[in-house]
Design an enzyme around this catalytic site. Structure first.
Site, mmCIF file in Angstrom:
data_model
loop_
_atom_site.group_PDB
_atom_site.id
_atom_site.type_symbol
_atom_site.label_atom_id
_atom_site.label_comp_id
_atom_site.label_asym_id
_atom_site.label_seq_id
_atom_site.Cartn_x
_atom_site.Cartn_y
_atom_site.Cartn_z
ATOM 1 N N GLY A 14 0.787 -1.228 0.000
ATOM 2 C CA GLY A 14 0.000 0.000 0.000
ATOM 3 C C GLY A 14 0.818 1.277 0.000
ATOM 4 C CB SER A 15 4.376 2.125 -0.607
ATOM 5 O OG SER A 15 4.651 1.653 -1.893
ATOM 6 C CG ASN A 16 2.419 3.001 -5.767
ATOM 7 O OD1 ASN A 16 2.881 4.000 -6.300
ATOM 8 N ND2 ASN A 16 3.011 1.825 -5.824
ATOM 9 C CG MET A 94 0.004 -8.792 -6.974
ATOM 10 S SD MET A 94 1.137 -7.796 -7.981
ATOM 11 C CE MET A 94 2.249 -9.067 -8.553
ATOM 12 C CG ASN A 111 -1.309 -1.285 -13.300
ATOM 13 O OD1 ASN A 111 -1.329 -1.393 -12.064
ATOM 14 N ND2 ASN A 111 -0.523 -2.025 -14.061
ATOM 15 C CG HIS A 113 4.503 -2.290 -15.076
ATOM 16 N ND1 HIS A 113 4.206 -3.523 -14.535
ATOM 17 C CD2 HIS A 113 5.624 -2.467 -15.821
ATOM 18 C CE1 HIS A 113 5.107 -4.402 -14.953
ATOM 19 N NE2 HIS A 113 5.983 -3.785 -15.724
#
Ligand code: GRF
Length: 195
Positions: A14-16, A94, A111, A113
């Site tokens: 959950g860092s983003n 994921m 998203n 990436h």
């Protein structure tokens, strides 16, 4: 669109999501997170969301390890809609999103990436970059389509690969770039949405 309601889908740390919350707090992103959903009941992202008082729920994937079953996608779409979500952000989620979730949020699922797509789609992109011996990698925010890490690119940030990089050191710098780029692209893209 004035204040955008975001829905976050994540499987991990959950860092983003935290970077998105920090951007909101700093006034750089006019948004709120309406709901956080995870396919892993013990994912740290759920705990982080709850600590912030954000609705956080588990998506039941009926024991499938990789697949995102159709019923689970329908349930996800329903929960996101119920929460009034305008824009869905995958943040370390994921599983591959397909119909019916894509149909419920057309051109409204993003998203992040950790590579300069189209290079190195899929898992552990930082390891793929090191193995390929490239001198530069980076991070990409893109719109999600039915492919794996395909979909129109909305923004990229370059990150140099250093001669003494290990998978861990490169991954760490890529994540720092993700945390800068994702909120910035969300803000830019949200501004183009009509209610
Ligand atoms: C990020 O590195 C992202 O690129 C990848 O999964 C990781 C998620 O990290 N898809 P976090 O859960 O946001 O900390």
């Amino acid at each position: 669109m004035a204040m955008t309601t975001l829905g976050i889908l994540g499987s991990g740390f959950g860092s983003n999501m935290q970077a998105i919350l920090d951007a909101i707090d700093a006034g750089a992103l006019d948004a709120r997170i309406g709901i956080v959903l995870s396919d892993h009941p013990d994912a740290h992202i759920l705990e982080r969301a709850e600590l912030k008082g954000i609705r956080a729920e588990v998506i039941n994937c009926s024991g499938h390890l990789m697949k995102f079953p159709e019923a689970a996608q329908e349930e996800t779409a329903r929960k996101l809609t119920e929460a009034g979500v305008d824009l869905v952000c995958l943040a370390g989620f994921m599983r591959i999103v397909k119909r019916p979730l894509l149909d419920a949020f057309p051109s409204r699922i993003l998203n992040i990436h950790p590579s300069l797509l189209p290079a190195f789609p899929g898992l552990e992109a930082w390891r793929q970059a090191l193995e390929a011996g490239v001198s530069e990698s980076g991070v990409t925010v893109h719109l999600v389509d039915a492919g794996m890490d395909t979909g129109p690119i909305l923004g990229q940030e370059r990150v140099a690969v250093l001669p003494d990089d290990t998978p861990e050191t490169l991954h760490f710098r890529l994540q720092a770039a993700e945390h800068r780029l994702y909120p910035e692209v969300i803000a830019r893209y949200a501004a183009t949405l009509t209610p």
